[in-house]
Scaffold this motif. Sequence first.
Motif, PDB file in Angstrom:
ATOM      1  N   THR A  88       0.827  -1.202   0.000  1.00  0.00           N
ATOM      2  CA  THR A  88       0.000   0.000   0.000  1.00  0.00           C
ATOM      3  C   THR A  88       0.864   1.256   0.000  1.00  0.00           C
ATOM      4  OG1 THR A  88      -0.182  -0.090   2.423  1.00  0.00           O
ATOM      5  CG2 THR A  88      -1.936  -1.123   1.144  1.00  0.00           C
ATOM      6  N   SER A  89       1.996   1.235   0.691  1.00  0.00           N
ATOM      7  CA  SER A  89       2.890   2.399   0.696  1.00  0.00           C
ATOM      8  C   SER A  89       3.488   2.639  -0.681  1.00  0.00           C
ATOM      9  CB  SER A  89       4.014   2.197   1.725  1.00  0.00           C
ATOM     10  OG  SER A  89       3.503   2.140   3.043  1.00  0.00           O
ATOM     11  N   ALA A  90       3.777   1.572  -1.416  1.00  0.00           N
ATOM     12  CA  ALA A  90       4.305   1.725  -2.772  1.00  0.00           C
ATOM     13  C   ALA A  90       3.275   2.389  -3.677  1.00  0.00           C
ATOM     14  CB  ALA A  90       4.703   0.361  -3.329  1.00  0.00           C
ATOM     15  N   LEU A  91       2.014   1.959  -3.565  1.00  0.00           N
ATOM     16  CA  LEU A  91       0.965   2.580  -4.375  1.00  0.00           C
ATOM     17  C   LEU A  91       0.763   4.041  -3.978  1.00  0.00           C
ATOM     18  CD1 LEU A  91      -1.593  -0.369  -4.386  1.00  0.00           C
ATOM     19  CD2 LEU A  91      -0.188   0.382  -6.311  1.00  0.00           C
ATOM     20  N   GLN A  92       0.828   4.328  -2.683  1.00  0.00           N
ATOM     21  CA  GLN A  92       0.658   5.706  -2.252  1.00  0.00           C
ATOM     22  C   GLN A  92       1.863   6.557  -2.649  1.00  0.00           C
ATOM     23  OE1 GLN A  92      -0.586   5.954   1.824  1.00  0.00           O
ATOM     24  NE2 GLN A  92      -2.568   5.040   1.373  1.00  0.00           N
ATOM     25  N   ALA A  93       3.049   5.954  -2.701  1.00  0.00           N
ATOM     26  CA  ALA A  93       4.221   6.692  -3.175  1.00  0.00           C
ATOM     27  C   ALA A  93       4.044   7.104  -4.638  1.00  0.00           C
ATOM     28  CB  ALA A  93       5.481   5.854  -3.006  1.00  0.00           C
ATOM     29  N   VAL A  94       3.423   6.232  -5.429  1.00  0.00           N
ATOM     30  CA  VAL A  94       3.106   6.591  -6.817  1.00  0.00           C
ATOM     31  C   VAL A  94       2.179   7.800  -6.843  1.00  0.00           C
ATOM     32  CG1 VAL A  94       1.942   5.826  -8.925  1.00  0.00           C
ATOM     33  CG2 VAL A  94       3.500   4.279  -7.734  1.00  0.00           C
ATOM     34  N   ASP A  95       1.175   7.814  -5.955  1.00  0.00           N
ATOM     35  CA  ASP A  95       0.262   8.951  -5.882  1.00  0.00           C
ATOM     36  C   ASP A  95       1.018  10.232  -5.528  1.00  0.00           C
ATOM     37  OD1 ASP A  95      -1.812   7.186  -6.394  1.00  0.00           O
ATOM     38  OD2 ASP A  95      -2.408   7.024  -4.287  1.00  0.00           O
ATOM     39  N   VAL A  96       1.922  10.140  -4.565  1.00  0.00           N
ATOM     40  CA  VAL A  96       2.700  11.316  -4.147  1.00  0.00           C
ATOM     41  C   VAL A  96       3.537  11.832  -5.309  1.00  0.00           C
ATOM     42  CG1 VAL A  96       4.567  12.106  -2.641  1.00  0.00           C
ATOM     43  CG2 VAL A  96       2.734  10.668  -1.708  1.00  0.00           C
ATOM     44  N   LEU A  97       4.208  10.929  -6.011  1.00  0.00           N
ATOM     45  CA  LEU A  97       5.068  11.341  -7.119  1.00  0.00           C
ATOM     46  C   LEU A  97       4.239  11.972  -8.239  1.00  0.00           C
ATOM     47  CD1 LEU A  97       7.519   8.302  -7.225  1.00  0.00           C
ATOM     48  CD2 LEU A  97       7.955  10.588  -6.335  1.00  0.00           C
ATOM     49  N   ARG A  98       3.085  11.403  -8.522  1.00  0.00           N
ATOM     50  CA  ARG A  98       2.227  11.987  -9.543  1.00  0.00           C
ATOM     51  C   ARG A  98       1.760  13.389  -9.122  1.00  0.00           C
ATOM     52  NH1 ARG A  98      -0.293   7.119 -11.778  1.00  0.00           N
ATOM     53  NH2 ARG A  98       0.959   6.628 -13.606  1.00  0.00           N
ATOM     54  N   ALA A  99       1.416  13.533  -7.836  1.00  0.00           N
ATOM     55  CA  ALA A  99       0.981  14.842  -7.343  1.00  0.00           C
ATOM     56  C   ALA A  99       2.088  15.881  -7.456  1.00  0.00           C
ATOM     57  CB  ALA A  99       0.495  14.722  -5.899  1.00  0.00           C
ATOM     58  N   ARG A 100       3.327  15.424  -7.370  1.00  0.00           N
ATOM     59  CA  ARG A 100       4.473  16.334  -7.520  1.00  0.00           C
ATOM     60  C   ARG A 100       4.775  16.641  -8.987  1.00  0.00           C
ATOM     61  NH1 ARG A 100       8.735  13.311  -3.388  1.00  0.00           N
ATOM     62  NH2 ARG A 100       7.671  13.841  -1.417  1.00  0.00           N
ATOM     63  N   GLY A 101       4.068  15.961  -9.874  1.00  0.00           N
ATOM     64  CA  GLY A 101       4.343  16.135 -11.289  1.00  0.00           C
ATOM     65  C   GLY A 101       5.575  15.394 -11.762  1.00  0.00           C
ATOM     66  N   PHE A 102       5.992  14.418 -10.992  1.00  0.00           N
ATOM     67  CA  PHE A 102       7.219  13.688 -11.337  1.00  0.00           C
ATOM     68  C   PHE A 102       6.940  12.634 -12.400  1.00  0.00           C
ATOM     69  CE2 PHE A 102      10.099  10.062 -10.632  1.00  0.00           C
ATOM     70  CZ  PHE A 102      11.311  10.698 -10.834  1.00  0.00           C
ATOM     71  N   GLN A 103       7.851  12.511 -13.335  1.00  0.00           N
ATOM     72  CA  GLN A 103       7.793  11.479 -14.364  1.00  0.00           C
ATOM     73  C   GLN A 103       9.109  10.716 -14.352  1.00  0.00           C
ATOM     74  OE1 GLN A 103       5.095  10.749 -16.259  1.00  0.00           O
ATOM     75  NE2 GLN A 103       6.160   8.988 -17.100  1.00  0.00           N
ATOM     76  N   PRO A 104       9.098   9.421 -14.018  1.00  0.00           N
ATOM     77  CA  PRO A 104      10.369   8.687 -13.931  1.00  0.00           C
ATOM     78  C   PRO A 104      11.075   8.612 -15.273  1.00  0.00           C
ATOM     79  CG  PRO A 104       8.504   7.173 -13.767  1.00  0.00           C
ATOM     80  CD  PRO A 104       7.945   8.554 -13.712  1.00  0.00           C
ATOM     81  N   ARG A 105      12.383   8.808 -15.230  1.00  0.00           N
ATOM     82  CA  ARG A 105      13.194   8.682 -16.439  1.00  0.00           C
ATOM     83  C   ARG A 105      13.747   7.274 -16.610  1.00  0.00           C
ATOM     84  NH1 ARG A 105      16.668  14.337 -16.902  1.00  0.00           N
ATOM     85  NH2 ARG A 105      14.860  15.750 -16.808  1.00  0.00           N
ATOM     86  N   ARG A 106      13.568   6.455 -15.615  1.00  0.00           N
ATOM     87  CA  ARG A 106      13.935   5.044 -15.703  1.00  0.00           C
ATOM     88  C   ARG A 106      12.652   4.224 -15.613  1.00  0.00           C
ATOM     89  NH1 ARG A 106      18.131   3.965 -11.002  1.00  0.00           N
ATOM     90  NH2 ARG A 106      17.901   1.842 -11.816  1.00  0.00           N
ATOM     91  N   PRO A 107      12.655   3.000 -16.130  1.00  0.00           N
ATOM     92  CA  PRO A 107      11.495   2.130 -15.904  1.00  0.00           C
ATOM     93  C   PRO A 107      11.207   2.017 -14.413  1.00  0.00           C
ATOM     94  CG  PRO A 107      12.977   1.160 -17.513  1.00  0.00           C
ATOM     95  CD  PRO A 107      13.694   2.347 -16.949  1.00  0.00           C
ATOM     96  N   PHE A 108       9.948   1.827 -14.075  1.00  0.00           N
ATOM     97  CA  PHE A 108       9.513   1.890 -12.675  1.00  0.00           C
ATOM     98  C   PHE A 108       8.417   0.851 -12.467  1.00  0.00           C
ATOM     99  CE2 PHE A 108       7.078   3.260  -9.101  1.00  0.00           C
ATOM    100  CZ  PHE A 108       7.874   4.074  -8.306  1.00  0.00           C
TER     101      PHE A 108
END
Length: 394
Positions: A88-108
Amino acid sequence: MSGLADIADIGTDPRRGGYSRHVFDDAERQLREWFVEQAQRRGLDVHTDANANMWAWWGEPGDDAVVTGSHLDSVPGGGAFDGPLGVTSALQAVDVLRARGFQPRRPFAVVVFAEEEGGRFGVPCLGSKLLTGQIDPDRARNLRDAGGLTFAEAMADFGADPARAGRDDAALRRIGQFVELHVEQGKGLIELGRPVGVADSILGHGRWRFRFHGQGNHAGATRIDDRRDPMLPAAELVLAARRAAEAADDARATVGRIVPTPGGTNVIASAVDVHLDARAPERSRELVADLSARAAEFAAHEGCEVEVLEESFGETVHFDPTMRDRLRDLLHGAPALPSGAGHDAGILAAERPTGMLFVRNPTGISHAPEEHAEQADCEEGSLALADVLQELAR
């Protein structure tokens, strides 16, 4: 945490308390369905590999990915946080990163490993061990649960092909770095007054089965001096294991399961299986070898015999120091702690740069219904995981 609340009713155990969720059973299948639904809601593409591990990809799958996740299964009567908190923390971390406007430059990717606890087929971290080739696939396919069903049969019933199980080099190449968040299983963060820590090492540990053979007979009609009762040497082994651990340096030895055959109240058992979990920084196999010799003495004294089977074993794991120190720096000097519990991260550490984050457990209790983590600490853990993943995936 909202994710944990979503699954709070799945796999509850009215007899033991807590949760009993084991690979491919109804509860674990419901959890898999929940994970797929949650991942797809976030636009992640979910695949299940040949070893029944699930991968949810943010963008296209690729080599050298940043991967996080944990497991969803439990021990019999386990707590709500061991495994699911990391997912659940991994899924919520995705939410946090999306809210920050972050786009991973490596596969994730977010991964859910199968049968981490070994609660159904007896071997811990089975999904990650198959992935890395740390268990022979033929041995894994022939593992049996308490009802006699093999792992291969359970895989086939799940819809997977057991013939494909085993080391997966293509999947391993996709893991560039792996970070697992987990509720702490101990009191280190309580004593330090910190909500989040970093793993430094995992104690070497293994599981052994001692089978004592005697003579089944009638509990009332058989005189004491005519008995060959395997329960007696079994009981002596339980006490000897505790004393051996007390005499060794930072060792643990636990008998968590005793299975008599046939198991009747008014029957002298014909055989007794004693399942031993032993852990130590060094020489855990030597500790068990000494206990095996003692068990043979106990058995002989009662006119019984004993055979010893090593079911699983792993040496002490020292996490990649560069990765560990990088995580500590990113988290403003978070403390580094040893773990007495095994994890999929410990299996992957032999193959890839791997790290772990711990979230404080105010009870210090794990593998029991009293296992806990406060909402504020869980949120702190999710934010810490997001910070780490953002830095790694730049």
